[in-house]
Enzyme design. Structure first.
Site, PDB file in Angstrom:
ATOM      1  N   ASP A 101     -11.332  40.319  56.583  1.00  0.00           N
ATOM      2  CA  ASP A 101     -11.828  40.165  57.946  1.00  0.00           C
ATOM      3  C   ASP A 101     -11.023  41.026  58.922  1.00  0.00           C
ATOM      4  O   ASP A 101      -9.788  41.019  58.888  1.00  0.00           O
ATOM      5  CB  ASP A 101     -11.732  38.685  58.338  1.00  0.00           C
ATOM      6  N   HIS A 135     -23.302  37.192  58.382  1.00  0.00           N
ATOM      7  CA  HIS A 135     -23.119  35.960  59.146  1.00  0.00           C
ATOM      8  C   HIS A 135     -22.812  36.220  60.623  1.00  0.00           C
ATOM      9  O   HIS A 135     -22.859  35.290  61.435  1.00  0.00           O
ATOM     10  CB  HIS A 135     -21.993  35.141  58.530  1.00  0.00           C
ATOM     11  N   ASP A 136     -22.478  37.459  60.974  1.00  0.00           N
ATOM     12  CA  ASP A 136     -22.141  37.810  62.349  1.00  0.00           C
ATOM     13  C   ASP A 136     -23.239  38.604  63.058  1.00  0.00           C
ATOM     14  O   ASP A 136     -23.043  39.029  64.199  1.00  0.00           O
ATOM     15  CB  ASP A 136     -20.861  38.655  62.381  1.00  0.00           C
TER      16      ASP A 136
END
Length: 552
Positions: free
Chosen positions: A198, A321-322
């Site tokens: 991340d 997911h973003d």
């Protein structure tokens, strides 16, 4: 040509957001047992790797990206025994499992931060503190507001490039890096197959913490990304951890272009591949809350540049997911939902690189019609709207409702749609986020029963890529770069070549391509087979075709 072969180059990755995938115990939150229960479905797609979003112990302010214990499983997801069983089952299905690595920051509940607050045994240096009540610079948080938070207990400011509960680690401290590497090796020893890392290019901050450009949407981004020691630290990480394993690594890197990215993913670089955001920014506008119309020529230009100019391996994604759902963002989620979902899948699987499929993408799932701030869970959306209201930029949510509908990360986080039963088969309880109302039409059960579904087409695409190395390792050649609705390109590998023609528009479009005159076989199409055999192609709305070409 990418001549060096590797298993992760030939893989297809399926991303699972566990909180929204499948709930096994009726509490409305997806869990590890739910993933285990649905592994047969994932394996049936033909994918090779599962990327599992964070399941570590966390207060869940940012849905697990605020980790309080890297070596424990969050209670709502299950236990470490559940996770170990999942890993065993994934491997038994001949798939691999990569875990999310979140080490730019931790939760403020993490033991390291609590000890840093108390200034115990050198832990004060684990985070980035600044004396005084005023921030040292003008950096902003990615979730809105200042990137600095005053801590009453300590009497100083700490840096958080995301939520105030996510404090940035100080990677310049050697003890921090050693603790991170020890934790990574602990997971590698448990048998995982790699990491998705991340915001990993944010780990090195510049000396002096200089001000950022105040006109940027994310103030300071040019300062806190690609810092002076970022590549060096990641090289040290690789040498201390995953270089000793046959692991796959993909880093999420903000604010990179192909030249900068090559430092991270070239043959000498510390990672296998990375996620960039350039193609995700074609509709951003000046601010997150004021998205602009996107043009196909812009998207073509960005993705083509990454195909040709990157010294390294590409990762291919259009959503995660973003990000919003791709059919709502780059396709047509109305009349041509099915056709445009298939077209976008065709694009993903016919470029050189490793494709990533996000849960529900293979069904053509769409954005959710958010009607109030109360419906949302996404800290980014809520934070930016609240900051805009506080600053006087807007008066109320309704002023930016369409922007939130277009951009919110929660679009991708609504529950997976398994069938037309209550809550789409996701849970027996009350789901943590609302289920999209179109679940009765768009769901796995309906798609399985329909041979013309997006789901079956995705399975065909996985098989197509597996059968044709030119779609993995081939060289990309863009055709018609200035055409406003047709995206056409040729992939070439030795004597093998394919032509890909995509009409990214809701009207029929005709083009002339020299390559179309030497088509040998139609490998794939989202419509009934066309009849053209010469250089003129007439493409129906959102039509995708992939041809094998005769040798030139």
């Amino acid at each position: 040509m990418n001549e060096q072969r590797a298993w992760w180059k030939e893989a297809v990755v399926y991303q699972i957001y566990p909180k929204s995938f499948a709930d096994s115990d009726g509490d409305g939150v997806g869990d590890l047992q739910g993933v285990i229960d649905r592994l047969d479905y994932v394996a049936s797609l033909g994918v090779d790797v599962i990327w599992l979003n964070p399941v570590y112990e966390s207060p869940q302010h940012d849905n697990g990206y605020d980790i309080s214990d890297y070596r424990a499983i969050h209670e709502a997801y299950g236990t470490m025994e559940d996770w170990e069983r999942l890993l065993e089952e994934v491997h038994a299905q001949d798939m691999k499992l990569i875990m999310d690595l979140v080490v730019n920051h931790t939760s403020t509940d993490h033991e390291w931060f609590q000890r840093s607050r108390r200034d115990e045994d050198g832990y004060r240096e684990y985070y980035i503190w600044h004396e005084g009540e005023e921030p040292p610079n003008n950096w902003s948080s990615g979730f809105g507001g200042s990137a600095w938070e005053y801590d009453d207990e300590v009497g100083t400011q700490y840096l958080h490039l995301f939520d105030e509960t996510q404090a940035d680690l100080n990677w310049d401290d050697e003890a921090v890096r050693e603790d991170v590497y020890e934790m990574m090796n602990w997971w590698l020893e448990k048998g995982i197959d790699g990491f998705r890392m991340d915001v990993i290019n944010m780990v090195s901050k510049p000396e002096g913490l200089p001000d950022g450009d105040p006109d940027k949407d994310w103030v300071g981004i040019e300062q806190f990304t690609n810092g002076p020691d970022a590549v060096e630290y990641l090289g040290e990480m690789a040498e201390a951890t995953y270089d000793d394993y046959e692991a796959m690594t993909v880093g999420e890197c903000v604010n990179v272009d192909p030249e900068t990215a090559s430092d991270y993913v070239s043959a000498e670089g510390p990672m296998d591949m990375l996620f960039h955001f350039e193609h995700m920014s074609v509709d951003h506008g000046d601010r997150w809350l004021s998205p602009s119309e996107w043009e196909l020529t812009d998207l073509k230009a960005v993705m083509s540049e990454w195909q040709t100019d990157l010294d390294g391996w590409n990762s291919l994604y259009l959503t995660n997911h973003d990000q919003p759902r791709i059919v709502s963002r780059f396709g047509d989620d109305g009349e041509y939902r099915r056709e445009s979902a298939k077209l976008l899948g065709t694009l993903l699987f016919t470029l050189s690189g490793t494709p990533y499929v996000y849960q529900g993408q293979e069904l053509g799932m769409t954005n959710y019609p958010w009607s109030s701030l109360d419906e949302l869970d996404d800290l980014q959306s809520i934070g930016k709207v609240e900051a805009a209201i506080e600053s006087g930029e807007i008066d109320e949510f309704e002023d930016v409702q369409q922007a939130v509908r277009d951009k919110s990360r929660d679009n991708a986080r609504t529950p997976m749609q398994w069938d037309d039963g209550e809550h789409a088969g996701f849970t027996d309880g009350e789901p943590w986020l609302p289920v999209n109302s179109n679940y009765e039409e768009i769901n796995v059960a309906a798609a399985e029963a329909d041979p013309n579904s997006v789901l079956h087409y995705y399975r065909d695409l996985v098989e197509l890529r597996t059968d044709h190395e030119v779609l993995v390792y081939g060289d990309y050649n863009l055709l018609l770069p200035d055409h406003e609705s047709v995206w056409a390109y040729r992939m070439e590998l030795d004597d093998d070549a394919v032509l890909v023609a995509l009409n990214v528009d809701d009207t029929e479009t005709s083009v002339t391509l020299d390559d179309a005159a030497r088509t040998e076989e139609l490998l794939c199409s989202n419509y009934d087979p066309p009849s053209e055999t010469d250089a003129a192609l007439t493409l129906r709305p959102y039509e995708a075709r992939v041809y094998r070409l005769e040798e030139a």
